[in-house]
Write an enzyme that holds these catalytic residues in place. Structure first.
Site, PDB file in Angstrom:
ATOM      1  N   GLU A 137       5.341  -5.159  45.129  1.00 45.91           N
ATOM      2  CA  GLU A 137       4.592  -4.320  44.187  1.00 45.91           C
ATOM      3  C   GLU A 137       5.376  -3.028  43.996  1.00 45.91           C
ATOM      4  O   GLU A 137       5.738  -2.357  44.963  1.00 45.91           O
ATOM      5  CB  GLU A 137       3.183  -4.045  44.736  1.00 45.91           C
ATOM      6  CG  GLU A 137       2.356  -3.208  43.777  1.00 45.91           C
ATOM      7  CD  GLU A 137       0.846  -3.435  43.892  1.00 45.91           C
ATOM      8  OE1 GLU A 137       0.422  -4.350  44.624  1.00 45.91           O
ATOM      9  OE2 GLU A 137       0.103  -2.682  43.244  1.00 45.91           O
ATOM     10  N   ASN A 185      -1.954  -3.507  49.400  1.00 44.38           N
ATOM     11  CA  ASN A 185      -2.863  -4.479  48.777  1.00 44.38           C
ATOM     12  C   ASN A 185      -2.609  -5.764  49.556  1.00 44.38           C
ATOM     13  O   ASN A 185      -1.858  -6.631  49.118  1.00 44.38           O
ATOM     14  CB  ASN A 185      -2.550  -4.658  47.291  1.00 44.38           C
ATOM     15  CG  ASN A 185      -2.931  -3.428  46.486  1.00 44.38           C
ATOM     16  OD1 ASN A 185      -3.882  -2.718  46.823  1.00 44.38           O
ATOM     17  ND2 ASN A 185      -2.185  -3.152  45.426  1.00 44.38           N
ATOM     18  N   LYS A 262      -5.722   0.053  53.294  1.00 52.17           N
ATOM     19  CA  LYS A 262      -6.207   0.529  51.996  1.00 52.17           C
ATOM     20  C   LYS A 262      -7.569  -0.119  51.806  1.00 52.17           C
ATOM     21  O   LYS A 262      -7.658  -1.332  51.604  1.00 52.17           O
ATOM     22  CB  LYS A 262      -5.235   0.101  50.888  1.00 52.17           C
ATOM     23  CG  LYS A 262      -5.727   0.369  49.467  1.00 52.17           C
ATOM     24  CD  LYS A 262      -4.664  -0.001  48.427  1.00 52.17           C
ATOM     25  CE  LYS A 262      -5.157   0.215  47.008  1.00 52.17           C
ATOM     26  NZ  LYS A 262      -4.114  -0.084  45.997  1.00 52.17           N
ATOM     27  N   GLU A 266      -9.285   1.109  44.699  1.00 52.03           N
ATOM     28  CA  GLU A 266      -8.765   0.266  43.616  1.00 52.03           C
ATOM     29  C   GLU A 266      -9.186  -1.198  43.743  1.00 52.03           C
ATOM     30  O   GLU A 266      -8.362  -2.102  43.660  1.00 52.03           O
ATOM     31  CB  GLU A 266      -7.231   0.355  43.547  1.00 52.03           C
ATOM     32  CG  GLU A 266      -6.734   1.706  43.083  1.00 52.03           C
ATOM     33  CD  GLU A 266      -5.246   1.747  42.740  1.00 52.03           C
ATOM     34  OE1 GLU A 266      -4.477   1.019  43.389  1.00 52.03           O
ATOM     35  OE2 GLU A 266      -4.871   2.507  41.842  1.00 52.03           O
ATOM     36  N   ARG A 299      -5.788   4.997  54.569  1.00 55.98           N
ATOM     37  CA  ARG A 299      -5.396   5.734  53.365  1.00 55.98           C
ATOM     38  C   ARG A 299      -6.564   6.444  52.685  1.00 55.98           C
ATOM     39  O   ARG A 299      -7.677   5.919  52.633  1.00 55.98           O
ATOM     40  CB  ARG A 299      -4.719   4.791  52.371  1.00 55.98           C
ATOM     41  CG  ARG A 299      -3.407   4.282  52.888  1.00 55.98           C
ATOM     42  CD  ARG A 299      -2.824   3.276  51.943  1.00 55.98           C
ATOM     43  NE  ARG A 299      -1.898   3.824  50.981  1.00 55.98           N
ATOM     44  CZ  ARG A 299      -1.920   3.554  49.683  1.00 55.98           C
ATOM     45  NH1 ARG A 299      -2.868   2.808  49.163  1.00 55.98           N
ATOM     46  NH2 ARG A 299      -0.994   4.035  48.886  1.00 55.98           N
ATOM     47  N   ARG A 310     -10.558  12.427  38.598  1.00 52.63           N
ATOM     48  CA  ARG A 310      -9.942  11.635  39.672  1.00 52.63           C
ATOM     49  C   ARG A 310      -9.306  12.528  40.740  1.00 52.63           C
ATOM     50  O   ARG A 310      -9.316  12.198  41.925  1.00 52.63           O
ATOM     51  CB  ARG A 310      -8.888  10.724  39.045  1.00 52.63           C
ATOM     52  CG  ARG A 310      -8.038   9.986  40.039  1.00 52.63           C
ATOM     53  CD  ARG A 310      -7.226   8.938  39.324  1.00 52.63           C
ATOM     54  NE  ARG A 310      -6.207   8.384  40.202  1.00 52.63           N
ATOM     55  CZ  ARG A 310      -5.314   7.481  39.822  1.00 52.63           C
ATOM     56  NH1 ARG A 310      -5.322   7.023  38.582  1.00 52.63           N
ATOM     57  NH2 ARG A 310      -4.419   7.025  40.670  1.00 52.63           N
ATOM     58  N   ASP A 339      -1.562  10.630  41.831  1.00 53.58           N
ATOM     59  CA  ASP A 339      -0.818   9.423  42.196  1.00 53.58           C
ATOM     60  C   ASP A 339       0.690   9.509  41.977  1.00 53.58           C
ATOM     61  O   ASP A 339       1.190   8.994  40.989  1.00 53.58           O
ATOM     62  CB  ASP A 339      -1.362   8.221  41.411  1.00 53.58           C
ATOM     63  CG  ASP A 339      -0.829   6.902  41.944  1.00 53.58           C
ATOM     64  OD1 ASP A 339      -0.179   6.921  42.995  1.00 53.58           O
ATOM     65  OD2 ASP A 339      -1.076   5.867  41.307  1.00 53.58           O
ATOM     66  N   GLU A 361       1.995  10.852  52.615  1.00 56.84           N
ATOM     67  CA  GLU A 361       2.601   9.623  52.098  1.00 56.84           C
ATOM     68  C   GLU A 361       3.405   9.990  50.857  1.00 56.84           C
ATOM     69  O   GLU A 361       2.864  10.538  49.892  1.00 56.84           O
ATOM     70  CB  GLU A 361       1.511   8.601  51.727  1.00 56.84           C
ATOM     71  CG  GLU A 361       2.067   7.333  51.079  1.00 56.84           C
ATOM     72  CD  GLU A 361       0.985   6.291  50.716  1.00 56.84           C
ATOM     73  OE1 GLU A 361      -0.111   6.295  51.317  1.00 56.84           O
ATOM     74  OE2 GLU A 361       1.253   5.467  49.824  1.00 56.84           O
ATOM     75  N   GLU A 367       8.215   4.471  41.133  1.00 56.03           N
ATOM     76  CA  GLU A 367       7.245   3.879  40.209  1.00 56.03           C
ATOM     77  C   GLU A 367       7.047   4.723  38.951  1.00 56.03           C
ATOM     78  O   GLU A 367       7.033   4.205  37.847  1.00 56.03           O
ATOM     79  CB  GLU A 367       5.905   3.708  40.934  1.00 56.03           C
ATOM     80  CG  GLU A 367       4.783   3.258  40.018  1.00 56.03           C
ATOM     81  CD  GLU A 367       3.437   3.118  40.728  1.00 56.03           C
ATOM     82  OE1 GLU A 367       3.383   3.300  41.958  1.00 56.03           O
ATOM     83  OE2 GLU A 367       2.449   2.818  40.030  1.00 56.03           O
ATOM     84  N   HIS A 510       0.401  11.552  34.242  1.00 60.09           N
ATOM     85  CA  HIS A 510      -0.115  10.213  33.948  1.00 60.09           C
ATOM     86  C   HIS A 510      -0.186   9.891  32.469  1.00 60.09           C
ATOM     87  O   HIS A 510      -1.183   9.326  31.995  1.00 60.09           O
ATOM     88  CB  HIS A 510      -1.479   9.998  34.595  1.00 60.09           C
ATOM     89  CG  HIS A 510      -1.555   8.680  35.334  1.00 60.09           C
ATOM     90  ND1 HIS A 510      -1.160   7.488  34.746  1.00 60.09           N
ATOM     91  CD2 HIS A 510      -1.941   8.363  36.589  1.00 60.09           C
ATOM     92  CE1 HIS A 510      -1.318   6.518  35.617  1.00 60.09           C
ATOM     93  NE2 HIS A 510      -1.767   7.017  36.754  1.00 60.09           N
ATOM     94  N   TRP A 533      -7.601   5.037  33.779  1.00 60.90           N
ATOM     95  CA  TRP A 533      -6.312   4.349  33.748  1.00 60.90           C
ATOM     96  C   TRP A 533      -5.655   4.523  32.375  1.00 60.90           C
ATOM     97  O   TRP A 533      -4.740   3.789  32.014  1.00 60.90           O
ATOM     98  CB  TRP A 533      -6.479   2.846  34.094  1.00 60.90           C
ATOM     99  CG  TRP A 533      -6.744   2.628  35.555  1.00 60.90           C
ATOM    100  CD1 TRP A 533      -6.611   3.554  36.553  1.00 60.90           C
ATOM    101  CD2 TRP A 533      -7.176   1.423  36.207  1.00 60.90           C
ATOM    102  NE1 TRP A 533      -6.952   3.008  37.779  1.00 60.90           N
ATOM    103  CE2 TRP A 533      -7.302   1.705  37.595  1.00 60.90           C
ATOM    104  CE3 TRP A 533      -7.483   0.133  35.753  1.00 60.90           C
ATOM    105  CZ2 TRP A 533      -7.709   0.745  38.527  1.00 60.90           C
ATOM    106  CZ3 TRP A 533      -7.888  -0.824  36.687  1.00 60.90           C
ATOM    107  CH2 TRP A 533      -7.992  -0.515  38.058  1.00 60.90           C
TER     108      TRP A 533
END
Ligand code: GCW
Length: 687
Positions: A137, A185, A262, A266, A299, A310, A339, A361, A367, A510, A533
């Site tokens: 991922e 995940n 996690k 999400e 997390r 958010r 994020d 973290e 990404e 974002h 999102w």
């Protein structure tokens, strides 16, 4: 005579510039002399330490070095001390880190100071978002080095072991000592007997390099693979299931590190599915680890679709739980409250949870920063975060100091970086992305290092001449320093700011297209997709203005910061311009510090970012004589691509926002070369 001299010169160049594919990372240097090593004990780790000295020694020929295992009150676990001709440490891994530090100093021409070197964090770990089928991922450098699909997916080959060993060595050489082997995940498969056997094989290769293995686990594992009716953390059968599982793991991997979780995040299952808290979930697992000394990294990356902001949510959910976690739980907090964006203020949880261990973290894999196509050195971004002052215990309460045990008495301290490596020959896809793996390790070891220092080391180790006799303190000629080191360092150090400029200047965040998080998509808001999102949720552009109002008058996220930050961020006069649109919704003609309107400043920032990348191309072309062909071309072609994409970012964002600002793009900057509609439709096709 002249011909001979030319020939010699040719030989020197052809030897020092032999083709390199980047697989050797920053560990290219070879020994130039003989070294005698005295070490009374033998062990796999000490054998590695001795061999490394022999392979990489650049000091006086025939020198003698003594490796002494002896504790000292001032030495932390993994710490070491240089005495004259001696490396002293309380642990074997400490000796190994001492060896790597000594060799690095020789190779970069830095003096070996006789003093104590202690790590900032006890646990310095990479998080691999690797799936059991070998995909990764947000991985951009090929498939997983740990997992693969197919009939022989569980067979451990010599090739696997060699690669894992190279990986372990690279990590140890920068002081990393932990690896979470699978995606947060998480697949419940990871806890099956079959997979645990493979974890055992990996752990065996990593162990002599001082690296502990960890696993990400799925919270619903008891019901998914344990056939229980529930995964409620307070259910006695569930508690027993986890206790037994942890016991089983330790019977297979006796030095197992712990879990990364996690949960209730999400769409992942978690304690909230059973109306239990994060503390209930984390503590249940932590209790299972107590007898074995393992830890739970839990997390704090949580946000619900219904909240109006958010950025506030991790704090809102976790602050009430401060003091409720076991001492072997560490809350893993992303550097920023949203994020891993190109730029965010630090997460307000740092320093605020005073009775709970917290770990930062970071995301090494890019990404949101151009993936394996853009050259973006992340050192400056992490340095910015670690050195941010939270003011929680007065001035100087930096994120670094409030997580490394300097301020709060944490039982455990840790830091995590989401790895950017895969099966690509050069590990990271982009040669320059190796610098981010390196930088993360160095900062995990010493969270006060400057990016400048890290870049300097990395460039010398990665591109320095390697012909015997040319490395070491005398190895960097004035010519190389002036024409390679200086310009390349400048370029690398500027690269993150450039990315911010051409992607998300002035506090934008974002505004990516769809879920691939690569190109621009400030318009992206299809029906049915969660509002948080989609970029309009974050930029809130309309004809009156742009930006997210997080002031007291808006969502009041500013209040999550300790004074004087809350007031500073809240007040337009004192809010740092880099966070302007993060905290404020402003009219297009608002005057920024340069005297320009906000609209003009946005356009100039995009233009500046694009021009910076153009300059990177020029810088890189000029250093061609100093780099082997393969790596030179890899970087040259990536920079070309980056430049094209920076142009796309600039045109997409200026043209899109212009629909709202209804103002001309300042006349002295270059006109867009793309049409907005073309950019939107090509982005739609890629989705
Ligand atoms: O940044 C987001 C990513 C997800 C990731 C998530 C997380 C592993 O887009 O791919 O999931 O963060 O950190 O959990």
């Amino acid at each position: 005579m002249k011909t001979t001299a030319l020939f010699v010169l040719f030989m020197v160049f052809s030897i020092s510039l032999f083709a390199e594919n980047g697989h050797d990372l920053w560990l290219r240097s070879k020994s130039t002399g003989k070294i005698n090593v005295i070490c009374k004990k033998t062990s796999p780790t000490l054998t590695i330490a001795i061999q490394e000295l022999q392979k990489g020694w650049q000091g006086k020929d025939n020198a003698t070095i003594t490796l002494t295992l002896k504790s000292d009150k001032a030495l932390k676990k993994d710490g070491f001390k240089f005495n004259k001709d001696e490396i002293q440490a309380g642990t074997e891994s400490g000796i190994l880190y001492g060896v790597y530090e000594l060799l690095r100093r020789q190779q970069t021409g830095e003096p070996v100071e006789e003093k104590i070197y202690n790590p900032s964090y006890e646990i310095r770990t990479l998080n691999h978002w690797d799936n059991p089928d070998g995909s990764i991922e947000r991985g951009y450098a090929g498939k997983s080095i740990f997992w693969r699909n197919g009939d022989n997916s569980m067979t451990v080959t010599d090739k696997d072991k060699d690669l894992w060993q190279e990986y372990a060595r690279a990590n140890a050489s920068v002081g990393l000592n932990g690896a979470v082997l699978n995606n947060v995940n998480a697949s419940p498969l990871m806890l099956s007997k079959e997979y645990l056997e493979r974890v055992k094989a990996i752990a065996e290769v990593l162990r002599p390099y001082g690296i502990k293995t960890f696993l990400s686990v799925k919270f619903s594992s008891p019901s998914q693979i344990g056939k229980l009716k529930t995964s409620d953390p307070l259910d006695p059968e569930v508690i027993k299931w986890w206790n037994d599982k942890v016991k089983e793991i330790y019977s297979i991997i006796p030095d197992f590190g712990g879990f990364l979780v996690k949960a209730s995040s999400e769409g992942q299952p978690g304690p909230q599915d059973y109306e239990r808290s994060h503390a209930d979930g984390a503590n249940m697992m932590a209790d299972a680890f107590k007898p074995f000394g393992g830890i739970v990294m839990w997390r704090a990356f949580v946000y619900s679709p219904n909240d109006k902001d958010r950025a506030r949510q991790a704090y809102t959910e976790f602050m009430p739980l401060d003091g409720k976690f076991r001492d072997n739980v560490i809350i893993q907090v992303k550097n920023g409250p949203v994020d891993f964006q190109p730029r965010e203020p630090f997460s307000p949880l740092f320093g605020a949870m005073k009775k709970t261990s917290l770990m930062p973290e970071f995301q090494i894999t890019q990404e949101y920063l151009g993936q394996a196509i853009h050259m973006v050195f992340l050192g400056p971004m992490w340095e910015e975060c670690l050195k941010s002052d939270t003011y929680q215990e007065g001035p100087g309460s930096t994120v670094g100091r409030s997580t490394d045990g300097s301020i709060y008495p944490q039982k455990h301290t840790a830091i995590a970086g989401v790895s950017n490596i895969g099966l690509d020959t050069n590990w990271c896809g982009h040669q320059m992305a190796q610098a981010n793996w390196y930088a993360f390790g160095r900062l995990a070891w010493n969270n006060t290092l400057t990016s400048e220092k890290i870049a300097d080391e990395w460039i010398k180790l990665t591109f320095g001449p390697v012909k015997p006799g040319q490395t070491g303190s005398l190895g960097f000629s004035n010519d190389w320093t002036e024409h390679f080191l200086v310009p390349v360092k400048k370029m690398i150090l500027e690269s993150r700011e450039a990315a911010v400029n051409y992607m998300m200047p002035l506090g934008f965040h974002h505004i990516f297209s769809a879920n691939n998080h690569y190109g621009p998509g400030p318009w992206y808001a299809p029906k049915g997709v969660r509002a948080d999102w989609t970029p309009p949720y974050y930029h809130k552009a309309d004809t009156l203005g742009v930006g997210f109002d997080r002031t007291h008058a808006g969502t009041d996220a500013v209040s999550q910061y300790h004074e004087p930050l809350a007031s500073q961020f809240n007040d337009l006069k004192t809010c740092p311009e880099i966070y302007l649109l993060w905290f404020h919704h402003l009219p297009w003609d608002y005057k920024v510090s340069s005297g320009r309107t906000l609209w003009d400043e946005i356009c100039y920032s995009y233009e500046k970012g694009l021009n910076q990348v153009r300059d990177f191309q020029k810088t890189w072309d000029k250093v061609e004589p100093y780099v082997d062909k393969e790596r030179f071309e890899n970087i040259r072609s990536k920079l070309k691509n980056q430049c094209r994409n920076a142009q796309v970012w600039k045109d997409a964002c200026t043209l899109y926002f212009q629909q709202f600002s209804r103002r001309p793009i300042p006349y002295d900057i270059e006109r867009p070369v793309y049409e907005l509609n073309d950019l939107i439709s090509s982005e739609v096709k890629r989705r």
